[in-house]
Design a protein around this motif. Sequence first.
Motif, short mmCIF file in Angstrom:
data_model
loop_
_atom_site.label_atom_id
_atom_site.label_comp_id
_atom_site.label_asym_id
_atom_site.label_seq_id
_atom_site.Cartn_x
_atom_site.Cartn_y
_atom_site.Cartn_z
N ALA A 79 0.82 -1.20 0.00
CA ALA A 79 0.00 0.00 0.00
C ALA A 79 0.85 1.26 0.00
CB ALA A 79 -0.96 -0.01 1.20
N LYS A 80 1.90 1.27 0.81
CA LYS A 80 2.79 2.44 0.85
C LYS A 80 3.48 2.65 -0.49
CE LYS A 80 3.86 2.34 5.82
NZ LYS A 80 4.94 2.16 6.82
N ALA A 81 3.96 1.54 -1.07
CA ALA A 81 4.64 1.66 -2.37
C ALA A 81 3.68 2.13 -3.47
CB ALA A 81 5.26 0.33 -2.75
N GLU A 82 2.43 1.61 -3.50
CA GLU A 82 1.45 2.00 -4.51
C GLU A 82 1.05 3.45 -4.37
OE1 GLU A 82 -1.01 1.65 -7.80
OE2 GLU A 82 0.53 0.27 -7.03
N ARG A 83 0.86 3.91 -3.13
CA ARG A 83 0.48 5.30 -2.90
C ARG A 83 1.58 6.24 -3.35
NH1 ARG A 83 -1.30 4.56 1.63
NH2 ARG A 83 0.51 5.04 2.94
N LYS A 84 2.78 5.88 -3.05
CA LYS A 84 3.92 6.71 -3.46
C LYS A 84 4.03 6.75 -4.99
CE LYS A 84 8.92 7.20 -2.89
NZ LYS A 84 10.14 6.61 -2.29
N TYR A 85 3.78 5.57 -5.62
CA TYR A 85 3.87 5.48 -7.08
C TYR A 85 2.79 6.34 -7.76
CZ TYR A 85 3.15 3.44 -11.71
OH TYR A 85 2.96 3.27 -13.06
N GLN A 86 1.57 6.25 -7.26
CA GLN A 86 0.46 7.00 -7.86
C GLN A 86 0.65 8.51 -7.69
OE1 GLN A 86 -1.87 5.95 -9.78
NE2 GLN A 86 -1.48 3.74 -9.56
N MET A 87 1.17 8.93 -6.55
CA MET A 87 1.39 10.35 -6.32
C MET A 87 2.42 10.92 -7.28
SD MET A 87 1.23 10.54 -2.14
CE MET A 87 1.68 12.27 -2.14
N GLU A 88 3.54 10.20 -7.41
CA GLU A 88 4.59 10.69 -8.29
C GLU A 88 4.17 10.61 -9.77
OE1 GLU A 88 8.24 8.74 -7.49
OE2 GLU A 88 8.31 9.32 -5.38
N LEU A 89 3.44 9.52 -10.14
CA LEU A 89 2.96 9.40 -11.53
C LEU A 89 1.94 10.48 -11.86
CD1 LEU A 89 3.11 7.72 -14.13
CD2 LEU A 89 1.22 6.31 -13.25
N SER A 90 1.02 10.79 -10.92
CA SER A 90 0.05 11.86 -11.15
C SER A 90 0.72 13.20 -11.33
CB SER A 90 -0.94 11.93 -9.97
OG SER A 90 -1.67 10.72 -9.87
N SER A 91 1.76 13.41 -10.58
CA SER A 91 2.51 14.65 -10.73
C SER A 91 3.12 14.76 -12.12
CB SER A 91 3.59 14.73 -9.65
OG SER A 91 4.36 15.91 -9.80
N LEU A 92 3.69 13.65 -12.61
CA LEU A 92 4.29 13.68 -13.95
C LEU A 92 3.23 13.89 -15.03
CD1 LEU A 92 6.87 10.75 -13.61
CD2 LEU A 92 7.37 13.18 -13.74
N TYR A 93 2.05 13.19 -14.91
CA TYR A 93 0.97 13.37 -15.88
C TYR A 93 0.39 14.79 -15.83
CZ TYR A 93 0.57 8.54 -17.45
OH TYR A 93 0.81 7.33 -18.06
N ALA A 94 0.34 15.35 -14.66
CA ALA A 94 -0.16 16.72 -14.53
C ALA A 94 0.75 17.68 -15.28
CB ALA A 94 -0.28 17.11 -13.07
N ASP A 95 2.03 17.45 -15.18
CA ASP A 95 2.97 18.30 -15.91
C ASP A 95 2.78 18.13 -17.43
OD1 ASP A 95 3.94 19.13 -13.50
OD2 ASP A 95 5.63 17.73 -13.47
N THR A 96 2.54 16.86 -17.87
CA THR A 96 2.34 16.61 -19.31
C THR A 96 1.03 17.23 -19.80
OG1 THR A 96 3.52 14.51 -19.06
CG2 THR A 96 2.21 14.81 -21.06
N LEU A 97 -0.04 17.10 -19.02
CA LEU A 97 -1.33 17.68 -19.39
C LEU A 97 -1.25 19.19 -19.47
CD1 LEU A 97 -4.30 17.20 -20.02
CD2 LEU A 97 -4.79 17.30 -17.57
N SER A 98 -0.54 19.77 -18.57
CA SER A 98 -0.35 21.21 -18.59
C SER A 98 0.36 21.63 -19.87
CB SER A 98 0.45 21.65 -17.36
OG SER A 98 0.73 23.03 -17.42
N LEU A 99 1.32 20.80 -20.28
CA LEU A 99 2.02 21.09 -21.53
C LEU A 99 1.06 21.01 -22.71
CD1 LEU A 99 4.68 21.68 -22.96
CD2 LEU A 99 5.11 19.22 -23.03
N TYR A 100 0.18 19.97 -22.75
CA TYR A 100 -0.82 19.84 -23.83
C TYR A 100 -1.76 21.03 -23.83
CZ TYR A 100 0.14 15.11 -25.53
OH TYR A 100 0.70 14.02 -26.14
#
Length: 600
Positions: free
Chosen positions: A206-227
């Motif tokens: 659970a800790k590893a998945e939560r950390k993964y989703q937070m960091e991945l969402s941050s990266l996607y947010a940066d990409t969406l902002s670029l789009y």
Amino acid sequence: MTLALLGVFVMQLYYIKESYKLKSELFDQNVNAALNAVVNKVQKKNAFVHINKKGSEIQTKKEKGIKSQMDAIVAFKLKFKESENLRKFKQEQQVFNYLNFQDSAIKATFFSPVMITEGQYKLYSGPNAKSNEIGLDIQDIRDNTGKLIKRNVSPRIPRIKQDLEMGRLPDTIRYLAFNPQDFLPIFVGFPSSDPDLVAKFKLEDAKAERKYQMELSSLYADTLSLYNDESLTILQDVATEMDDPNIPLKQRIPSKEFLDTLIKKEMLNKDITLDYSYWITPVRNKKEVIYQNASHSAILPIADNAYAHSLFSNDLIRDPGMLYVSFPNKNSAILENLFATMASSVGLLLVLIFIFTYTIYAIIRQKKLSEMKTDFINNMTHEFKTPVATIMIASEALKDPDVVTDKNRIGRLAGIIYDENVRLGNHIERVLNVARLENKELKLELSPVDLNDLVSAVVDSMDLQLKKKDADVTLSLAANTAVIMGDELHLSNVIYNLIDNANKYSVNSPRISISTKNTAKQITLTITDEGIGLTKDQTKRIFDQFYRVPTGNLHDVKGFGLGLNYVQDIVGKMGGSIKVQSEKDKGTTFEITLPFKHSN
């Protein structure tokens, strides 16, 4: 009736006019809807072309800007996968350590433990357990003297191969062993998963998945902002370019092929299959044609019945352009659609006109027939009155005592009574013959008749009547074959009627010519006079019942108007035909043609 017919005619015209108007309005609505759809799609196509053009220009820049961000996301996912694999490996090692510890504990506590499956456990522990297959095998080793040197004790247990794999472990791992105290078989086991380890592993995952989703969402947010930034840039650039007043109308309109296809498609969607002409002009200069049909090379004038629609109605800065569509065959197509309605209306009017005409004709005919019947009754009354009056006078004379003694006078009076009775009987017979002809009750008695002899006999019988008017009768009986099959009585009446008419309808001394001649299968009898003659209208009507030819100043011509009608019917029943040729004040010719053999 005339007013009703005119009213129906006017209503039919009004109905057709309203139907044409309705069809025309419906056609206009469909055309305007099709043009509106064309204009909307042209505007969308124009925007799409600009967006696509601007998008292709910044596509490379966008790809470069996103590539690094996508590489970071891929690297992050790979790193997470590696860490996840390492964590799962460590968790499996802890599970194996737990299983090995439990296995060692059982082997240290019990004698000869053997791992069994769940099915074997049920087999050996149930009510029908095979206990004879489980036990201890004892083997003694002695010397030559029989002294016990060594005793080997081994369990008698079926050997089972069972491989334990992570992820496929049973809930309980079971062993078949022997109690070290009494060496009796015993079943022991332990759970395959340690609850503490399971809870620990869930927490780690659970800790590893939560950390993964937070960091991945941050990266996607940066990409969406670029789009989003790029999309906003495209829309802004396109809006700026589309507001440029220097772009000519032709560059804002899609290709001519696109217009041809689009207009044709939208017309077909509205069920419009007529040939049409279209052209596009600027609003400020309608003589400048930008696009037009491929089949029209010259500049098309704006027709009065052309449909017009603005191409870019929302464009307030630049020339919006006008699209014109003309249908040369519009009126003929609408009338063709109204063919069934117009045909039914015309058919109804023709039926009404026919009924109206027939009714008027019937009324006029009945009026004339009524007049002829009245004339017939008057003539018949006069014709009957004369012989009746003569008979009455002769009868009264016979009552005179002086006459009774005079035999000559009695004979003369009796002759008068007899002649007048014959005359009265002839009148009655003529009326009855016509009645029989009308009721088809008259039956002809056919027999061989020599027409030449019959004509001579009739002329002889009329000798006194003809001499009374000083008539000149010329006979030319040239027919070599004159014997026909006919009714002698009625045929003689036919000849008598025609000669009598020729005699009566002559102003001066009658001049009558009677002739016969042969053809291949017929004989022709011709009777010609030089009397008052007939007009064309009278010639058409002389065979009608009760019709009498007006005699002008002649008032001595009497009759019922039945003679020629009787003649025509008798000739027709004998299979022949009668024709008349006449000219006013020059005479009349009757031509009767009879076959040699009559077939009923």
